[in-house]
Design a protein around this motif. Structure first.
Motif, PDB file in Angstrom:
ATOM      1  N   TRP A 179     -35.796  52.053  -3.819  1.00  0.00           N
ATOM      2  CA  TRP A 179     -35.329  52.020  -2.432  1.00  0.00           C
ATOM      3  C   TRP A 179     -36.457  51.835  -1.425  1.00  0.00           C
ATOM      4  CZ3 TRP A 179     -30.409  51.322  -1.674  1.00  0.00           C
ATOM      5  CH2 TRP A 179     -29.518  51.730  -2.651  1.00  0.00           C
ATOM      6  N   LYS A 180     -37.610  51.362  -1.842  1.00  0.00           N
ATOM      7  CA  LYS A 180     -38.718  51.183  -0.905  1.00  0.00           C
ATOM      8  C   LYS A 180     -39.108  49.712  -0.822  1.00  0.00           C
ATOM      9  CE  LYS A 180     -43.136  52.840   0.543  1.00  0.00           C
ATOM     10  NZ  LYS A 180     -44.323  53.601   0.250  1.00  0.00           N
ATOM     11  N   PRO A 181     -38.494  48.960   0.103  1.00  0.00           N
ATOM     12  CA  PRO A 181     -38.876  47.546   0.257  1.00  0.00           C
ATOM     13  C   PRO A 181     -40.305  47.441   0.789  1.00  0.00           C
ATOM     14  CG  PRO A 181     -37.254  48.183   1.914  1.00  0.00           C
ATOM     15  CD  PRO A 181     -37.450  49.358   1.028  1.00  0.00           C
ATOM     16  N   VAL A 182     -41.077  46.529   0.177  1.00  0.00           N
ATOM     17  CA  VAL A 182     -42.486  46.400   0.557  1.00  0.00           C
ATOM     18  C   VAL A 182     -42.857  45.009   1.066  1.00  0.00           C
ATOM     19  CG1 VAL A 182     -43.311  48.272  -0.913  1.00  0.00           C
ATOM     20  CG2 VAL A 182     -43.137  45.970  -1.846  1.00  0.00           C
ATOM     21  N   SER A 183     -42.033  43.994   0.754  1.00  0.00           N
ATOM     22  CA  SER A 183     -42.368  42.650   1.215  1.00  0.00           C
ATOM     23  C   SER A 183     -41.122  41.771   1.259  1.00  0.00           C
ATOM     24  CB  SER A 183     -43.410  41.999   0.288  1.00  0.00           C
ATOM     25  OG  SER A 183     -42.863  41.813  -0.998  1.00  0.00           O
ATOM     26  N   VAL A 184     -41.244  40.681   1.999  1.00  0.00           N
ATOM     27  CA  VAL A 184     -40.156  39.706   2.074  1.00  0.00           C
ATOM     28  C   VAL A 184     -40.323  38.746   0.902  1.00  0.00           C
ATOM     29  CG1 VAL A 184     -39.127  37.841   3.423  1.00  0.00           C
ATOM     30  CG2 VAL A 184     -39.979  39.892   4.577  1.00  0.00           C
ATOM     31  N   TRP A 185     -39.332  38.712   0.024  1.00  0.00           N
ATOM     32  CA  TRP A 185     -39.350  37.804  -1.126  1.00  0.00           C
ATOM     33  C   TRP A 185     -38.948  36.409  -0.673  1.00  0.00           C
ATOM     34  CZ3 TRP A 185     -40.653  38.440  -6.252  1.00  0.00           C
ATOM     35  CH2 TRP A 185     -40.249  37.440  -7.118  1.00  0.00           C
ATOM     36  N   GLU A 186     -37.846  36.347   0.096  1.00  0.00           N
ATOM     37  CA  GLU A 186     -37.358  35.068   0.594  1.00  0.00           C
ATOM     38  C   GLU A 186     -36.452  35.299   1.791  1.00  0.00           C
ATOM     39  OE1 GLU A 186     -35.476  30.946  -1.192  1.00  0.00           O
ATOM     40  OE2 GLU A 186     -35.578  32.711  -2.455  1.00  0.00           O
ATOM     41  N   GLN A 187     -36.491  34.335   2.717  1.00  0.00           N
ATOM     42  CA  GLN A 187     -35.595  34.394   3.873  1.00  0.00           C
ATOM     43  C   GLN A 187     -34.766  33.114   3.884  1.00  0.00           C
ATOM     44  OE1 GLN A 187     -37.258  34.464   7.923  1.00  0.00           O
ATOM     45  NE2 GLN A 187     -36.096  36.367   8.138  1.00  0.00           N
ATOM     46  N   LEU A 188     -33.454  33.290   3.841  1.00  0.00           N
ATOM     47  CA  LEU A 188     -32.525  32.175   3.758  1.00  0.00           C
ATOM     48  C   LEU A 188     -31.701  32.107   5.038  1.00  0.00           C
ATOM     49  CD1 LEU A 188     -31.347  33.126   0.174  1.00  0.00           C
ATOM     50  CD2 LEU A 188     -32.841  31.210   0.737  1.00  0.00           C
ATOM     51  N   PRO A 189     -31.140  30.941   5.362  1.00  0.00           N
ATOM     52  CA  PRO A 189     -30.283  30.853   6.550  1.00  0.00           C
ATOM     53  C   PRO A 189     -29.023  31.696   6.373  1.00  0.00           C
ATOM     54  CG  PRO A 189     -30.310  28.772   5.349  1.00  0.00           C
ATOM     55  CD  PRO A 189     -31.282  29.663   4.676  1.00  0.00           C
ATOM     56  N   ARG A 190     -28.445  32.123   7.477  1.00  0.00           N
ATOM     57  CA  ARG A 190     -27.252  32.968   7.440  1.00  0.00           C
ATOM     58  C   ARG A 190     -26.073  32.260   6.780  1.00  0.00           C
ATOM     59  NH1 ARG A 190     -23.830  35.688   6.158  1.00  0.00           N
ATOM     60  NH2 ARG A 190     -22.662  37.233   7.316  1.00  0.00           N
TER      61      ARG A 190
END
Length: 123
Positions: A61-72
């Motif tokens: 439950w501890k997010p540390v980085s953005v893996w990917e950002q996709l359009p909505r």
């Protein structure tokens, strides 16, 4: 079980400025770009993006980085139910296993991605 406010707060710190969080759910990867991998993610659906946050190796439950950002407009479903795995979704080169309680979240996020899919408000 809904994601706690503490996890949501951690997620907000990794999102693009101005993104409004609509849905958050955890997932575990089964495949990453055709390679078998077991990694935990938190998927955050905002008004502008679908952001996949990679979690710490030892803390789910501890997010540390953005893996990917996709359009909505990215479709998260359909949800495939495998007898041995449970529910899975595939998008952005990931095959993710989700808990059954988050199937409704994925379906709701997919419905809201297209304004024409929802009926018009009569008022």
């Amino acid at each position: 079980m809904p994601v706690s406010s503490k996890v949501r707060q951690r997620c907000r710190g990794l999102l693009a400025e101005g993104d409004v969080v609509q849905y958050v759910f955890p997932a575990t990867s089964l495949m990453v770009s055709m390679m078998a991998a077991h990694r935990n993610f938190v998927i955050v659906v905002t008004d502008r993006h679908v952001t996949v946050l990679a979690c710490s190796t030892f803390r789910r439950w501890k997010p540390v980085s953005v893996w990917e950002q996709l359009p909505r407009s990215t479709e998260l479903g359909p949800v495939d139910v495998h007898p041995s795995l449970g529910p899975t979704v595939s998008f952005g080169g990931l095959v993710l296993e989700i808990d059954e309680e988050y199937v409704a979240t994925v379906r709701a996020a997919d419905l809201e991605r297209d304004d024409d899919a929802l009926p018009r408000d009569p008022f």
